[in-house]
Design a protein around this motif. Structure first.
Motif, PDB file in Angstrom:
ATOM      1  N   LYS A 177       0.828  -1.206   0.000  1.00  0.00           N
ATOM      2  CA  LYS A 177       0.000   0.000   0.000  1.00  0.00           C
ATOM      3  C   LYS A 177       0.867   1.262   0.000  1.00  0.00           C
ATOM      4  O   LYS A 177       0.553   2.235  -0.696  1.00  0.00           O
ATOM      5  N   ILE A 178       1.913   1.249   0.788  1.00  0.00           N
ATOM      6  CA  ILE A 178       2.806   2.418   0.844  1.00  0.00           C
ATOM      7  C   ILE A 178       3.470   2.654  -0.508  1.00  0.00           C
ATOM      8  O   ILE A 178       3.575   3.796  -0.976  1.00  0.00           O
ATOM      9  N   LEU A 194       3.089   6.105  -2.627  1.00  0.00           N
ATOM     10  CA  LEU A 194       4.262   6.925  -2.925  1.00  0.00           C
ATOM     11  C   LEU A 194       4.515   7.027  -4.424  1.00  0.00           C
ATOM     12  O   LEU A 194       4.932   8.085  -4.922  1.00  0.00           O
ATOM     13  N   GLY A 195       4.289   5.944  -5.151  1.00  0.00           N
ATOM     14  CA  GLY A 195       4.473   5.993  -6.600  1.00  0.00           C
ATOM     15  C   GLY A 195       3.534   6.989  -7.255  1.00  0.00           C
ATOM     16  O   GLY A 195       3.935   7.786  -8.119  1.00  0.00           O
ATOM     17  N   LYS A 206      -9.035  -0.566  -5.360  1.00  0.00           N
ATOM     18  CA  LYS A 206      -7.596  -0.411  -5.359  1.00  0.00           C
ATOM     19  C   LYS A 206      -7.238   0.810  -4.539  1.00  0.00           C
ATOM     20  O   LYS A 206      -8.079   1.605  -4.176  1.00  0.00           O
ATOM     21  N   GLY A 207      -5.968   0.963  -4.291  1.00  0.00           N
ATOM     22  CA  GLY A 207      -5.520   2.154  -3.576  1.00  0.00           C
ATOM     23  C   GLY A 207      -4.356   1.842  -2.679  1.00  0.00           C
ATOM     24  O   GLY A 207      -3.893   0.711  -2.583  1.00  0.00           O
ATOM     25  N   GLY A 208      -3.900   2.867  -2.004  1.00  0.00           N
ATOM     26  CA  GLY A 208      -2.768   2.740  -1.125  1.00  0.00           C
ATOM     27  C   GLY A 208      -3.166   2.814   0.325  1.00  0.00           C
ATOM     28  O   GLY A 208      -4.063   2.091   0.773  1.00  0.00           O
ATOM     29  N   LEU A 209      -2.516   3.702   1.055  1.00  0.00           N
ATOM     30  CA  LEU A 209      -2.766   3.799   2.493  1.00  0.00           C
ATOM     31  C   LEU A 209      -4.181   4.257   2.804  1.00  0.00           C
ATOM     32  O   LEU A 209      -4.779   3.824   3.789  1.00  0.00           O
ATOM     33  N   GLY A 210      -4.719   5.170   1.974  1.00  0.00           N
ATOM     34  CA  GLY A 210      -6.086   5.624   2.207  1.00  0.00           C
ATOM     35  C   GLY A 210      -7.087   4.485   2.100  1.00  0.00           C
ATOM     36  O   GLY A 210      -7.998   4.361   2.919  1.00  0.00           O
ATOM     37  N   PHE A 228      -5.339   2.671  12.972  1.00  0.00           N
ATOM     38  CA  PHE A 228      -4.295   3.465  13.610  1.00  0.00           C
ATOM     39  C   PHE A 228      -2.918   3.131  13.034  1.00  0.00           C
ATOM     40  O   PHE A 228      -2.051   4.007  12.944  1.00  0.00           O
ATOM     41  N   ALA A 229      -2.722   1.860  12.660  1.00  0.00           N
ATOM     42  CA  ALA A 229      -1.444   1.500  12.028  1.00  0.00           C
ATOM     43  C   ALA A 229      -1.269   2.232  10.706  1.00  0.00           C
ATOM     44  O   ALA A 229      -0.162   2.685  10.374  1.00  0.00           O
ATOM     45  N   GLY A 230      -2.348   2.370   9.931  1.00  0.00           N
ATOM     46  CA  GLY A 230      -2.273   3.135   8.694  1.00  0.00           C
ATOM     47  C   GLY A 230      -2.000   4.610   8.947  1.00  0.00           C
ATOM     48  O   GLY A 230      -1.213   5.237   8.233  1.00  0.00           O
TER      49      GLY A 230
END
Length: 288
Positions: free
Chosen positions: A87-88, A92-93, A235-239, A255-257
């Protein structure tokens, strides 16, 4: 008859012998340690963690407020499983692409504004129109225009980066001294060469400030956009990671995210921007 100036008499004073010198005692160890900024910041973070853990234990409800230890376990588990790194990497990409495009467009627009009258009017008009517009408000249009893909996120990221970066850069260009401007003109610099060799180095503190502001805006916009974009496309990253775990009531992973977002922000600020300032504006005496 010439008038001679008076001759000033010379005096020789015998200095008293140098007495026994007393060395200044070094500062106590705790004082020297407390003078370190990293230690003071670490203490602040530690206090916040203790307050968080204490509030979680007093609340005694993991669904509403998991403790720091529980959140750390979830963070380590998802890092080990590879879910969080994936996810990160996705976030970031996407962020880097939108950030680079927005920065380049902001520099081009600012260069036109400082070089031509029509460019100045264009920058003033566009920033007045689009800078107050939240980037997340353009997400429905970006989904309509670019579909369910990475391009939709890049579009809103470019919007969030471009305008604050352009305003800071243009303000830095205007703050360049007339002496430097005339020096560049005397050397025959015109157009892009004038901007590149004179304006950008002189306005570097303002440009770095704009880069930091643009980074903060882009990072927040990306996480907020992924909460909606991820829910639409899967799809997606941290969000999307935060949104998905919120739906499944895994509050510790939520909270980890959030901790991942904070850590990345601190690393970028502490490693990239601080290093850039140290090797440029601080080294050249442009900033204390």
């Amino acid at each position: 008859m010439s008038i001679q100036p008076p001759v000033r008499p010379e005096y020789i004073y015998d200095l008293p012998p140098l007495g026994k010198m007393t060395l200044v005692k070094p500062l106590p160890l705790m004082t020297r340690l407390w003078n370190q900024a990293w230690l003071r910041k670490s203490v602040i973070i530690l206090v916040l963690i203790l307050l968080w853990e204490g509030a979680a234990r007093w609340q005694n409800n993991d669904l509403l407020l998991p403790g720091f230890i529980q959140t750390l376990k979830a963070f380590m588990q998802d890092m080990a499983s590879g879910e969080l790194p994936t996810k990160i990497g996705f976030s970031l990409g996407t962020l880097i692409k939108g950030y680079i495009i927005g920065t380049v467009l902001a520099l081009v627009l600012s260069s036109l504004a400082v070089s031509t009258r029509i460019g100045r009017d264009l920058l003033s008009t566009l920033t007045s129109m689009f800078n107050p517009l939240p980037a997340i408000a353009l997400l429905p249009l970006s989904l309509l225009w670019f579909g369910l893909g990475e391009n939709s996120l890049i579009f809103v990221l470019v919007h969030s980066v471009m305008w604050p970066m352009a305003l800071n850069t243009y303000a830095g260009f205007l703050g360049v001294s007339d002496t430097l401007r005339m020096t560049g003109r005397n050397y025959g610099l015109r157009g892009l060469r004038y901007v590149w060799y004179i304006l950008i180095p002189a306005a570097l503190p303002s440009i770095l400030s704009g880069l930091k502001i643009g980074w903060a805006f882009a990072w927040r916009t990306l996480i907020a956009a992924e909460l909606v974009f991820g829910a639409s496309s899967g799809k997606g990253g941290l969000g999307w990671y935060i949104f998905q775990n919120r739906n499944e009531l895994f509050t510790d992973r939520v909270f980890a995210g959030l901790i991942s977002v904070i850590i990345i922000g601190l690393l970028v600020e502490g490693l990239i921007f601080t290093t850039l300032e140290r090797v440029t504006v601080k080294r050249w005496g442009m900033q204390k």
